[in-house]
Enzyme design. Structure first.
Site, PDB file in Angstrom:
ATOM      1  N   LYS A  53      -5.482  -4.145  -8.005  1.00  0.00           N
ATOM      2  CA  LYS A  53      -4.417  -4.913  -7.501  1.00  0.00           C
ATOM      3  C   LYS A  53      -5.032  -4.527  -5.727  1.00  0.00           C
ATOM      4  O   LYS A  53      -4.452  -5.837  -5.335  1.00  0.00           O
ATOM      5  CB  LYS A  53      -3.258  -5.118  -8.066  1.00  0.00           C
ATOM      6  N   GLN A  97       4.134  -2.332 -13.006  1.00  0.00           N
ATOM      7  CA  GLN A  97       2.814  -2.060 -14.198  1.00  0.00           C
ATOM      8  C   GLN A  97       3.461  -1.647 -15.156  1.00  0.00           C
ATOM      9  O   GLN A  97       4.187  -1.060 -15.591  1.00  0.00           O
ATOM     10  CB  GLN A  97       1.977  -1.300 -13.774  1.00  0.00           C
ATOM     11  N   ASP A 120       5.510 -11.072 -10.782  1.00  0.00           N
ATOM     12  CA  ASP A 120       5.149 -11.196 -12.249  1.00  0.00           C
ATOM     13  C   ASP A 120       5.840 -12.472 -12.804  1.00  0.00           C
ATOM     14  O   ASP A 120       4.789 -13.030 -14.280  1.00  0.00           O
ATOM     15  CB  ASP A 120       5.252  -9.845 -12.844  1.00  0.00           C
TER      16      ASP A 120
HETATM   17  N1  GUN Z   1       0.815  -5.735 -18.142  1.00  0.00           N
HETATM   18  C1  GUN Z   1      -0.127  -6.010 -19.131  1.00  0.00           C
HETATM   19  N2  GUN Z   1      -0.058  -6.977 -17.786  1.00  0.00           N
HETATM   20  C2  GUN Z   1       0.523  -7.114 -17.250  1.00  0.00           C
HETATM   21  C3  GUN Z   1       1.104  -7.450 -16.431  1.00  0.00           C
HETATM   22  O1  GUN Z   1       0.790  -8.973 -16.184  1.00  0.00           O
HETATM   23  N3  GUN Z   1       1.771  -7.885 -14.573  1.00  0.00           N
HETATM   24  C4  GUN Z   1       2.281  -6.323 -14.906  1.00  0.00           C
HETATM   25  N4  GUN Z   1       3.462  -6.149 -14.398  1.00  0.00           N
HETATM   26  N5  GUN Z   1       2.063  -5.110 -16.307  1.00  0.00           N
HETATM   27  C5  GUN Z   1       1.187  -5.951 -17.052  1.00  0.00           C
END
Ligand code: GUN
Length: 295
Positions: A53, A97, A120
């Site tokens: 990211k 995350q 998100d």
């Molecule tokens: N863990 C797995 N997928 C995601 C996501 O799309 N966002 C976040 N913050 N954590 C994740």
């Protein structure tokens, strides 16, 4: 194999290039979108995601910050980080995350994020906006990426029967909402299946578009797929494999080889949905800045 491969790597690059173009335009007026990613602990898969990211932000000309807390961090420490990021004018979007260590209540954490920075789309305000079809909602990146992949691959969702396997808040539920909305990549008839569904193979066999996000390696087999269906595999699982130098291989939720014999189109793992997710996160961060500027 007879199915067409849906190339998420190429489509993800296309979207990231569009975002980068817009970021360059905005930089002319001194505006730079900023994303903060918060990682608690050392989960190996999460570390990989978080690094990707940050790298993707840099390549798109965006500002990014990664905040790492130890696995022993308290809920209070994490909430304090969120409060600081909520108040930071250089940060337009943030995400924490998941999964979080046991001592931390994820729901409480997600609710602390300013909905205007919740790229998100997990905050109840954004979940509600998505259900209502409000265009200012942040659409969760994974289902948003799946929808973009369908649209950009010329796969018609209007009137199609889309079957989603998995009802998670990250993928299945928002996926259903996106596909049932009135608009491009929407207007589908949607069925959501889960672990308690009766006769799952009977339902998946009625899908024109089958989207699998159940987190079980190679769960969907060839006999569960209608010939000619479009199959989107959201799963990414580490499976022990003594023959691999890493000791594991990556497998989706779909038994790729046998399903590819029946499907008309299919996503690979890796290189399918994964790269789309990161592209849509950048898109959402840009949306966050543009919405902040318009207020
Ligand atoms: N863990 C797995 N997928 C995601 C996501 O799309 N966002 C976040 N913050 N954590 C994740």
């Amino acid at each position: 194999m007879t199915a067409r491969l849906l190339d998420g790597a190429a489509l993800g690059r296309e979207i990231r290039a569009e975002v980068a173009d817009r970021v360059r335009e905005l930089a002319g007026s001194g505006r730079v979108p900023g994303l903060a990613v918060v990682l608690v602990g050392e989960d190996p898969a999460s570390q990989v995601y978080v690094r990707s990211k940050g790298k993707a932000c840099g390549e798109a000309g965006m500002h990014s910050e990664t905040i790492r807390l130890p696995a022993t961090a308290s809920e209070g420490e994490l909430l304090a980080v969120i409060d600081r990021l909520n108040a930071d004018p250089a940060i337009h979007g943030m995400l924490v995350q998941l999964p979080l260590p046991r001592q931390i209540n994820s729901e409480k954490v997600l609710r602390r994020i300013d909905p205007a920075k919740d790229v998100d789309g997990f905050h109840p305000v954004n979940v509600g906006k998505l259900v209502l079809g409000d265009p200012t909602a942040f659409r969760p990146a994974t289902p948003y990426g799946v929808q973009q992949m369908l649209v950009r691959s010329g796969i018609e969702t209007k009137g199609a029967h889309a079957v989603i396997v998995g009802r998670s808040t990250i993928v299945g539920r928002p996926m259903a909402n996106l596909l049932m909305q009135d608009g491009p990549g929407g207007n589908a008839t949607v069925t959501v299946c889960h672990s308690r569904s009766r006769d799952l193979p009977g339902i998946t066999r009625t899908a024109d578009i089958l989207i699998v996000a159940i987190g079980k390696p190679e769960f969907v087999t060839g006999d569960m797929v209608q010939p000619g269906a479009v199959v989107v595999d959201v799963g990414i699982n580490r499976v022990d494999d003594a023959a691999s130098p890493r000791g594991y291989r990556l497998a989706g939720d779909v038994a790729f080889a046998e399903v590819a014999e029946r499907a008309s189109a299919i996503t690979p793992v890796p290189g399918g949905v994964g790269p789309m997710t990161i592209a849509m996160l950048l898109r959402n961060t840009l949306q966050a800045m543009e919405q902040a500027d318009a207020r």
